[in-house]
Design an enzyme around this catalytic site. Structure first.
Site, mmCIF file in Angstrom:
data_model
loop_
_atom_site.group_PDB
_atom_site.id
_atom_site.type_symbol
_atom_site.label_atom_id
_atom_site.label_comp_id
_atom_site.label_asym_id
_atom_site.label_seq_id
_atom_site.Cartn_x
_atom_site.Cartn_y
_atom_site.Cartn_z
ATOM 1 N N ARG B 14 -20.008 -12.405 36.304
ATOM 2 C CA ARG B 14 -20.213 -13.096 35.025
ATOM 3 C C ARG B 14 -21.697 -13.350 34.765
ATOM 4 O O ARG B 14 -22.157 -13.326 33.631
ATOM 5 C CB ARG B 14 -19.419 -14.400 34.973
ATOM 6 C CG ARG B 14 -19.726 -15.379 36.086
ATOM 7 C CD ARG B 14 -18.977 -16.678 35.849
ATOM 8 N NE ARG B 14 -19.154 -17.614 36.951
ATOM 9 C CZ ARG B 14 -18.946 -18.910 36.851
ATOM 10 N NH1 ARG B 14 -18.530 -19.419 35.716
ATOM 11 N NH2 ARG B 14 -19.098 -19.701 37.883
ATOM 12 N N SER B 41 -18.715 -20.913 31.411
ATOM 13 C CA SER B 41 -17.900 -20.099 32.312
ATOM 14 C C SER B 41 -18.198 -18.614 32.126
ATOM 15 O O SER B 41 -18.370 -17.877 33.088
ATOM 16 C CB SER B 41 -16.408 -20.343 32.044
ATOM 17 O OG SER B 41 -16.125 -21.718 31.988
ATOM 18 N N GLU B 62 -9.064 -19.529 19.871
ATOM 19 C CA GLU B 62 -9.282 -18.131 20.237
ATOM 20 C C GLU B 62 -8.858 -17.145 19.155
ATOM 21 O O GLU B 62 -9.526 -16.131 18.923
ATOM 22 C CB GLU B 62 -8.546 -17.800 21.550
ATOM 23 C CG GLU B 62 -9.070 -18.540 22.779
ATOM 24 C CD GLU B 62 -8.547 -19.957 22.931
ATOM 25 O OE1 GLU B 62 -7.685 -20.372 22.129
ATOM 26 O OE2 GLU B 62 -8.994 -20.669 23.855
ATOM 27 N N PHE B 87 -6.493 -15.315 27.844
ATOM 28 C CA PHE B 87 -6.424 -15.826 26.462
ATOM 29 C C PHE B 87 -6.842 -14.757 25.443
ATOM 30 O O PHE B 87 -6.302 -14.700 24.343
ATOM 31 C CB PHE B 87 -7.299 -17.067 26.301
ATOM 32 C CG PHE B 87 -7.010 -18.152 27.301
ATOM 33 C CD1 PHE B 87 -5.696 -18.472 27.621
ATOM 34 C CD2 PHE B 87 -8.031 -18.841 27.929
ATOM 35 C CE1 PHE B 87 -5.415 -19.463 28.556
ATOM 36 C CE2 PHE B 87 -7.754 -19.834 28.861
ATOM 37 C CZ PHE B 87 -6.450 -20.151 29.180
ATOM 38 N N ASP B 121 -7.765 -22.288 39.718
ATOM 39 C CA ASP B 121 -7.110 -22.790 38.507
ATOM 40 C C ASP B 121 -5.645 -22.365 38.413
ATOM 41 O O ASP B 121 -4.892 -22.874 37.591
ATOM 42 C CB ASP B 121 -7.872 -22.334 37.256
ATOM 43 C CG ASP B 121 -9.036 -23.268 36.936
ATOM 44 O OD1 ASP B 121 -8.967 -24.438 37.347
ATOM 45 O OD2 ASP B 121 -9.997 -22.820 36.293
ATOM 46 N N ARG B 171 -14.759 -13.420 37.619
ATOM 47 C CA ARG B 171 -15.524 -14.651 37.771
ATOM 48 C C ARG B 171 -16.293 -14.613 39.083
ATOM 49 O O ARG B 171 -17.313 -15.276 39.245
ATOM 50 C CB ARG B 171 -14.548 -15.834 37.799
ATOM 51 C CG ARG B 171 -15.208 -17.162 38.024
ATOM 52 C CD ARG B 171 -14.181 -18.267 38.300
ATOM 53 N NE ARG B 171 -14.797 -19.574 38.211
ATOM 54 C CZ ARG B 171 -15.496 -20.132 39.173
ATOM 55 N NH1 ARG B 171 -15.667 -19.503 40.312
ATOM 56 N NH2 ARG B 171 -16.024 -21.334 39.005
#
Lengths: 280, 321
Positions: B14, B41, B62, B87, B121, B171
Site C-alpha cells: 500500500r 489505510s 462507496e 467494498f 479485522d 495491505r
C-alpha cells in the site's frame, strides 16, 4: 430571459409532438416506460431548446452543458428530443428496443451521440453529475450539469450520499430536477415508501430548493434561471408533474409505468395527444 | 534452478501504491483520486497532501464515490477509486458495473487490503471473491499485484490503459521480490524461474510463497517453472498453453477463492486448449477469520509446505498418465 408568447406556443407544440412520438415509439417497440416518459417532456424540452448551452452540430464541445437522465427508463423522451435536434436519424426512432438498434432500452452513452451518461439502475446519475461538475471546476470550464431524477428514485440511499457531497463541494454548477409525478412502478410513492418533505430534506442538506409546475415551460425557465444564478451551492427544482401526462386513462396510473400499448389504447392516446410524430 | 531468492527487503504494497499515485499525479494532471474515508489505510493521503485540489474524500459512501468517478471520466479525467477490495467490489459493484464498465469509462479501481491481508479485522474486511467478480464484468481488466515494485509499475501502467482497470493490492508488508530491472508488461505472464517438471502459476503475495516452494522442490531435484500471472484479465493464454505443453502439469496458487479467480482462468484455458493434470490452490469456499496474516494464510492452506506437497502430487499424477 422571458420567453415570447409565440415561442411558448411553439415549444408547447413541440412537446405535443414529442408525446405523440414517444407513444408511437413505445407502441411499436411493444414495451417501454410510458408514464415517466410523458411526465418529463416539458422538462427536457425546456432544457434542450431553451436553457442548455448545447449545440447539436457540436455535441462533444467540451464547454457544453451536460444533461444526465438519471431516471434512465424515461429514455424514449430523450431519444425523441435528440432526434428532433438531428442527433438520431428519424428513421431510427421506431427501432427502439429492437435488436441491432442504437436505441437501447436504457441510455447507453456509447451508442447514441448526445447521451452523456449510461443509466438504468436508479440513483446513480446524481453522483455522476457531481463528478462532471467537479471536473468542470478542475478544467476551468463554465458548463452547468443537469440531472433529472424520478421521485421513486429518491428512495435509493445513494441519492442522499450524493446530496451531502454536492453540498460539501458547494457545486453551484449542478442542478437536479425532480420529475415529481408521485407514482412509481408498484403504486403511489406515498404508499410504497413515503418520501416525506422532499424540499425540506434537500434544504437541510444545503441545497437551494425551487418548486414549479413541471408542465409549464415558463415556470420551468424561471426556476432554471434561479438555479443558474444561485452561487452558494447546488439547486434542486421540484417539478410537479403528472405521470402519463396528456393521456386521460394513463394519468396518475402506476399501471402505465411500463407496458405494451395495445392498438385500441394507442389510437385513443394519439387522438387525445394530437400533434405529429417525428418518427419516420 | 534457483539457488538464492532475490529478496532485497520488505515493503508494504500500500505504501508503494500511495507513492506511485503521487508520482503519477506529477506526470499526469488528469489523474484525480477518490477515497471513502480510508485514505490513511489506502495511502492515498499522500496524493491528497500533495495535490489537494485533485483529491476527493467523499466520506463513507462507496457507491457514490464510484458513480462520481464515472462523471469525472466522462469529462476526460482519470479517476483512481480507492477503498477496501471487499467494498469496491460489492458495495460499489452496481455503479461499477453499470456506469463504468458498461460504457467502458477510463476509471481505475484500487482494491486495498485484498485477500487476507487485513487479517486481524476478520472476514468482513477480507476479500475472498473480488477477482472472480471483477473478472466476470465485461470490459474490466484485472491486475493482481505481487510486491511493492510491481505495485508501482502496475499503477503507472494502469493509467496508460484506456478503460476500467482493477488493481488488487495487499495491505501487508511483504518481501520485495522484484528489483529495478523488472519489466512489468500488462497482459503478459512473467516467467520467474524456468523449469520443465511442472508449472506453478501464482500471483499476489503467493508469488513469493511459490518462489520459496520452488527452492524446496529444487532440493528434491524437482524443477518447476514459475510464472507470475499478474494480469488475470486479459489472460496470457499463450503462456498458459505453452506451460501445459512443455511441462505437462499446472499448479495455481492464489490468495482468493478457488472459484472464479486465477485458477479458474487458467483451468478455462487449458481445459479448452490443452488439458493436463492441474490443481487449484486457494480458499476452499470459505471465509477467512481473525488472526495473524501468516496464521490465517496457513489455516486456509496457503503455505510453502502445501505448495510443495501439491507439486509432488501433480508430478505423480502426470507420470501415471
Amino acid at each position: 430571459m422571458e420567453l415570447t408568447k409565440e415561442r411558448l406556443v411553439e415549444l408547447k407544440q413541440i412537446s405535443t409532438n414529442l408525446r405523440h412520438t414517444i407513444l408511437e415509439m413505445i407502441h411499436t417497440a411493444g414495451s417501454g416506460h410510458i408514464g415517466g416518459s410523458l411526465s418529463c417532456v416539458e422538462i427536457i424540452t425546456t432544457l434542450y431548446l431553451e436553457k442548455m448551452n448545447f449545440d447539436p452540430r457540436n455535441p462533444l464541445d467540451p464547454g457544453r452543458d451536460r444533461f444526465i437522465l438519471s431516471k434512465g427508463h424515461a429514455v424514449p423522451t430523450l431519444y425523441a428530443m435528440l432526434s428532433y435536434l438531428g442527433l438520431i436519424p428519424r428513421s431510427e426512432l421506431l427501432k427502439l428496443r429492437k435488436i441491432g438498434s442504437i436505441l437501447q432500452g436504457h441510455p447507453d452513452m456509447r451508442s447514441v451521440p448526445g447521451i452523456e451518461m449510461s443509466a438504468g439502475p436508479l440513483g446513480l446519475g446524481l453522483s455522476a453529475g457531481i463528478g462532471m461538475a467537479l471536473a468542470a471546476q478542475l478544467n476551468k470550464e463554465s458548463y452547468h450539469t443537469y440531472v433529472l431524477l424520478g421521485d421513486g428514485e429518491l428512495q435509493e440511499g445513494i441519492i442522499w450520499e450524493a446530496a451531502m457531497t454536492a453540498n460539501k463541494y458547494k457545486l453551484n454548477n449542478l442542478t437536479a430536477i425532480l420529475d415529481n409525478n408521485g407514482v412509481q412502478l408498484d403504486g403511489c410513492c406515498e404508499e410504497i415508501m413515503p418520501l416525506g418533505q422532499v424540499a425540506a430534506k434537500f434544504a437541510s442538506f444545503g441545497w437551494q430548493t425551487l418548486t414549479c409546475d413541471g408542465h409549464n415551460i415558463a415556470e420551468l425557465m424561471t426556476a432554471f434561471e434561479k438555479a443558474e444564478s444561485y452561487h452558494t451551492g447546488p439547486s434542486i427544482i421540484i417539478a410537479k408533474t403528472v405521470k402519463g401526462k396528456g393521456v386521460s386513462f394513463m394519468e396518475g396510473k402506476n399501471t402505465w409505468h411500463g407496458r405494451k400499448i395495445e392498438v385500441g389504447d394507442y389510437r385513443q392516446a394519439i387522438a387525445e395527444v394530437g400533434g405529429i410524430s417525428y418518427a419516420e | 534452478m534457483l539457488n538464492k531468492l532475490p529478496i532485497t527487503g520488505k515493503k508494504a504494497v500500500r505504501a508503494a501504491y500511495g507513492e506511485a499515485l503521487v508520482e503519477l499525479g506529477n506526470t499526469n494532471k488528469d489523474v484525480v483520486v477518490l477515497d471513502a474515508d480510508v485514505s490513511s489505510s489506502t495511502q492515498t493521503k499522500l496524493f491528497g497532501q500533495k495535490y489537494p485540489e485533485r483529491f476527493f474524500n467523499v466520506g463513507i459512501a462507496e457507491g457514490n464515490m464510484m458513480a462520481m468517478a464515472a462523471g469525472f471520466a466522462a469529462c476526460g479525467k482519470i479517476p483512481f477509486v480507492n477503498t477496501f477490495a471487499v467494498f469496491i467490489t460489492l458495495r460499489a459493484g452496481d455503479p461499477l458495473r453499470s456506469v463504468i464498465a458498461y460504457p467502458n469509462l477510463n476509471v481505475k479501481l484500487a482494491g486495498a487490503y485484498a485477500g487476507l491481508s487485513d487479517s486481524y479485522d476478520g472476514a468482513t474486511h477480507q476479500s475472498v471473491e473480488d477477482v472472480a467478480v471483477m473478472r466476470s464484468i465485461p470490459n474490466l481488466k484485472v491486475i493482481v499485484v505481487a510486491d511493492a515494485t510491481e505495485a508501482r509499475l502496475a499503477t503507472l501502467a494502469a493509467a496508460k490503459i484506456e478503460g476500467p482497470v482493477y488493481l488488487r493490492l495487499s495491505r501487508a508488508e511483504i518481501p520485495v521480490i522484484f528489483d529495478g530491472e523488472y519489466n512489468f508488461v500488462f497482459g503478459k505472464a512473467h516467467q520467474l524461474i524456468p523449469g520443465d517438471d511442472l508449472t506453478i502459476i501464482a500471483n499476489g503475495y503467493m508469488v513469493y510463497k511459490a518462489m520459496e516452494a520452488v527452492q524446496a522442490l529444487n532440493r528434491k531435484s524437482i524443477y518447476p517453472r514459475l510464472l507470475n500471472l499478474h494480469t488475470v484479465k486479459p489472460l496470457d493464454t499463450e503462456a498458459v498453453i505453452t506451460a501445459a505443453k512443455e511441462t505437462g502439469a499446472i499448479l495455481t496458487v492464489e490468495e482468493h477463492s478457488i472459484y472464479g479467480g486465477l485458477g479458474s482462468a487458467v483451468a478455462e484455458t487449458i481445459a479448452q486448449n490443452y488439458p493436463v493434470p492441474m490443481k487449484i490452490m486457494g480458499f476452499n469456499d470459505r471465509f477467512g477469520e481473525t488472526g495473524g496474516y501468516e496464521e490465517v494464510l496457513a489455516k486456509m492452506g496457503l503455505t510453502i509446505e502445501e505448495i510443495v506437497l501439491n507439486a509432488e502430487r501433480l508430478i505423480k499424477k502426470k507420470s501415471e498418465r
